[in-house]
Design a protein around this motif. Structure first.
Motif, short mmCIF file in Angstrom:
data_model
loop_
_atom_site.label_atom_id
_atom_site.label_comp_id
_atom_site.label_asym_id
_atom_site.label_seq_id
_atom_site.Cartn_x
_atom_site.Cartn_y
_atom_site.Cartn_z
N PRO A 123 -4.92 -11.32 -53.74
CA PRO A 123 -6.12 -10.87 -53.03
C PRO A 123 -7.22 -11.92 -53.12
CG PRO A 123 -5.94 -9.82 -55.16
CD PRO A 123 -4.65 -10.57 -54.95
N ALA A 124 -8.03 -11.96 -52.09
CA ALA A 124 -9.14 -12.91 -52.07
C ALA A 124 -10.18 -12.46 -53.07
CB ALA A 124 -9.75 -12.97 -50.66
N PRO A 125 -10.87 -13.39 -53.74
CA PRO A 125 -11.90 -13.01 -54.71
C PRO A 125 -13.06 -12.35 -54.00
CG PRO A 125 -11.95 -15.38 -54.28
CD PRO A 125 -10.72 -14.84 -53.61
N PRO A 126 -13.75 -11.42 -54.67
CA PRO A 126 -14.88 -10.74 -54.03
C PRO A 126 -16.00 -11.71 -53.74
CG PRO A 126 -14.84 -10.32 -56.39
CD PRO A 126 -13.56 -11.02 -56.04
N PRO A 127 -16.72 -11.50 -52.63
CA PRO A 127 -17.82 -12.41 -52.29
C PRO A 127 -18.95 -12.29 -53.30
CG PRO A 127 -17.85 -10.46 -50.90
CD PRO A 127 -16.57 -10.40 -51.67
N LYS A 128 -19.62 -13.41 -53.57
CA LYS A 128 -20.75 -13.40 -54.46
C LYS A 128 -22.00 -12.95 -53.71
CE LYS A 128 -19.02 -17.09 -57.46
NZ LYS A 128 -19.29 -18.44 -58.02
N ALA A 129 -22.76 -12.09 -54.37
CA ALA A 129 -23.96 -11.57 -53.73
C ALA A 129 -25.19 -12.17 -54.38
CB ALA A 129 -24.02 -10.05 -53.85
N ILE A 157 -23.72 -6.33 -51.17
CA ILE A 157 -23.19 -6.25 -52.52
C ILE A 157 -21.72 -5.85 -52.47
CG2 ILE A 157 -23.40 -5.06 -54.74
CD1 ILE A 157 -26.36 -4.66 -54.11
N ASN A 158 -20.93 -6.44 -53.34
CA ASN A 158 -19.53 -6.05 -53.45
C ASN A 158 -19.45 -4.53 -53.61
OD1 ASN A 158 -16.89 -5.49 -54.36
ND2 ASN A 158 -16.72 -7.49 -55.33
N PRO A 159 -18.72 -3.84 -52.74
CA PRO A 159 -18.64 -2.37 -52.82
C PRO A 159 -18.17 -1.85 -54.18
CG PRO A 159 -17.73 -3.15 -50.75
CD PRO A 159 -17.98 -4.37 -51.58
N LEU A 160 -17.40 -2.66 -54.89
CA LEU A 160 -16.92 -2.24 -56.20
C LEU A 160 -18.05 -2.12 -57.22
CD1 LEU A 160 -13.68 -4.42 -56.57
CD2 LEU A 160 -13.87 -2.04 -55.84
N LEU A 161 -19.20 -2.69 -56.89
CA LEU A 161 -20.34 -2.68 -57.81
C LEU A 161 -21.47 -1.78 -57.33
CD1 LEU A 161 -20.25 -6.44 -58.76
CD2 LEU A 161 -19.66 -4.50 -60.22
N LEU A 162 -21.12 -0.88 -56.42
CA LEU A 162 -22.05 0.17 -55.99
C LEU A 162 -21.62 1.49 -56.61
CD1 LEU A 162 -22.35 -0.72 -52.18
CD2 LEU A 162 -24.04 -1.18 -53.98
N ALA A 163 -22.53 2.44 -56.66
CA ALA A 163 -22.21 3.76 -57.20
C ALA A 163 -21.13 4.42 -56.35
CB ALA A 163 -23.46 4.63 -57.24
N ARG A 164 -20.20 5.09 -57.01
CA ARG A 164 -19.11 5.76 -56.32
C ARG A 164 -19.28 7.27 -56.39
NH1 ARG A 164 -14.36 2.20 -59.26
NH2 ARG A 164 -14.90 0.19 -58.33
N PRO A 214 -19.98 -6.72 -73.67
CA PRO A 214 -20.25 -6.07 -72.39
C PRO A 214 -20.38 -7.08 -71.25
CG PRO A 214 -22.29 -6.28 -73.61
CD PRO A 214 -21.20 -6.81 -74.51
N THR A 215 -19.95 -6.68 -70.07
CA THR A 215 -20.21 -7.46 -68.86
C THR A 215 -21.10 -6.60 -67.98
OG1 THR A 215 -18.14 -8.71 -68.93
CG2 THR A 215 -19.21 -8.50 -66.79
N LEU A 216 -22.23 -7.18 -67.56
CA LEU A 216 -23.21 -6.42 -66.78
C LEU A 216 -23.48 -7.08 -65.45
CD1 LEU A 216 -24.62 -6.22 -70.06
CD2 LEU A 216 -25.38 -4.23 -68.75
N PHE A 217 -23.66 -6.25 -64.44
CA PHE A 217 -24.00 -6.71 -63.10
C PHE A 217 -25.29 -6.02 -62.67
CE2 PHE A 217 -19.42 -6.98 -63.46
CZ PHE A 217 -19.08 -8.17 -62.82
N ILE A 218 -26.16 -6.78 -62.02
CA ILE A 218 -27.38 -6.22 -61.44
C ILE A 218 -27.33 -6.46 -59.93
CG2 ILE A 218 -29.89 -6.38 -61.29
CD1 ILE A 218 -29.94 -7.21 -64.21
N ASN A 219 -27.26 -5.39 -59.17
CA ASN A 219 -27.11 -5.48 -57.72
C ASN A 219 -25.99 -6.46 -57.34
OD1 ASN A 219 -29.03 -3.56 -57.22
ND2 ASN A 219 -30.55 -4.94 -56.35
N GLY A 220 -24.88 -6.34 -58.03
CA GLY A 220 -23.70 -7.12 -57.70
C GLY A 220 -23.61 -8.49 -58.32
N VAL A 221 -24.65 -8.92 -59.03
CA VAL A 221 -24.67 -10.25 -59.63
C VAL A 221 -24.43 -10.15 -61.13
CG1 VAL A 221 -26.04 -12.33 -60.03
CG2 VAL A 221 -26.23 -11.10 -57.86
N LYS A 222 -23.47 -10.91 -61.65
CA LYS A 222 -23.18 -10.89 -63.08
C LYS A 222 -24.35 -11.48 -63.87
CE LYS A 222 -18.97 -11.70 -64.43
NZ LYS A 222 -17.69 -12.38 -64.82
#
Length: 232
Positions: free
Chosen positions: A42-48, A57-64, A207-215
């Protein structure tokens, strides 16, 4: 602050019979998997960018749907944390940094927090199982307790029993605790979330943290994390 590195391999094996997808526990020896052609990767997720709108923002990093959120669901800033309940660095973030971030950013409606399981060992996996059995309105209080009391239950003579005692404080009965430990559906969901984070979001430590899709590169102090939030 150094992060606790992922120290065991993770793998998933698809089982065609019955259409089920079984996830190997990362602390157990994985079964051999067939080689995958390079073209199928799979292609890597786009950087936001930090200032990018939600649509970028990468949809994987939005609330589900159905995900437990700390703060107002419509808060403009989304913090996603991948953590392991036995990780000392996660406990440091939870105990030393997050309380002030909650006060200044979450409680004021500027940001919301989404905690996601990334268990590094069997005990963390079992703690995640219990956390998912706790009522939604007590979930983040239980997460806070697990981290604030981490050293005690992790080093207890019987860590599983110590976990159970904390779960009782969160409202679970003995039968509910035992059922949680044996909840295969919840267990598969936890491991699927971990696999997704590893393969699609390049999560390698906790921990790994993202803010609005940015690590977030630096989350070791309140000032550093607040600076990253301000940039968003």
């Amino acid at each position: 602050m150094l992060s606790r590195r992922l120290f065991l391999p993770l793998a998933a094996t698809a089982v065609l019979g019955g259409g089920a997808l079984l996830y190997n526990r990362p602390w157990e020896k994985p079964a051999a998997a067939p080689a995958t052609p390079a073209s199928a990767d799979p292609a890597p997720p786009p950087k936001a960018a930090a200032s990018a709108p939600a649509s970028a923002i990468n949809p994987l990093l939005l609330a589900r749907e159905g995900e437990r959120i700390l703060g107002k669901p419509d808060a403009p800033i989304t913090i996603v944390e991948y953590a392991s309940f036995t990780c000392p660095h996660c406990a440091t973030f939870a105990n030393k940094v997050l309380p002030q971030i909650k006060k200044d950013w979450v409680e004021t409606g500027k940001a919301k927090l989404i905690y996601r399981d990334f268990p590094l060992d069997r005990l963390a996996y079992e703690a995640s199982l219990l956390s998912r059995a706790v009522a939604a309105d007590r979930y983040y209080a239980f997460v806070e307790i697990l981290f604030s009391q981490q050293e005690k239950w992790v080093t207890a003579k019987d860590p599983r029993a110590a976990l159970g005692q904390l779960a009782k404080l969160a409202g679970l009965g003995s039968a509910e605790i035992e059922a949680a430990f044996n909840d295969k559906a919840a267990g598969d969901a936890i491991l699927a979330q971990r696999l997704e984070a590893s393969e699609k979001l390049s999560v390698e430590s906790t921990p790994t943290l993202f803010i609005n899709g940015v690590k977030v590169a630096d989350h070791g102090t309140v000032d550093a994390f607040a600076k990253a939030l301000a940039a968003a």
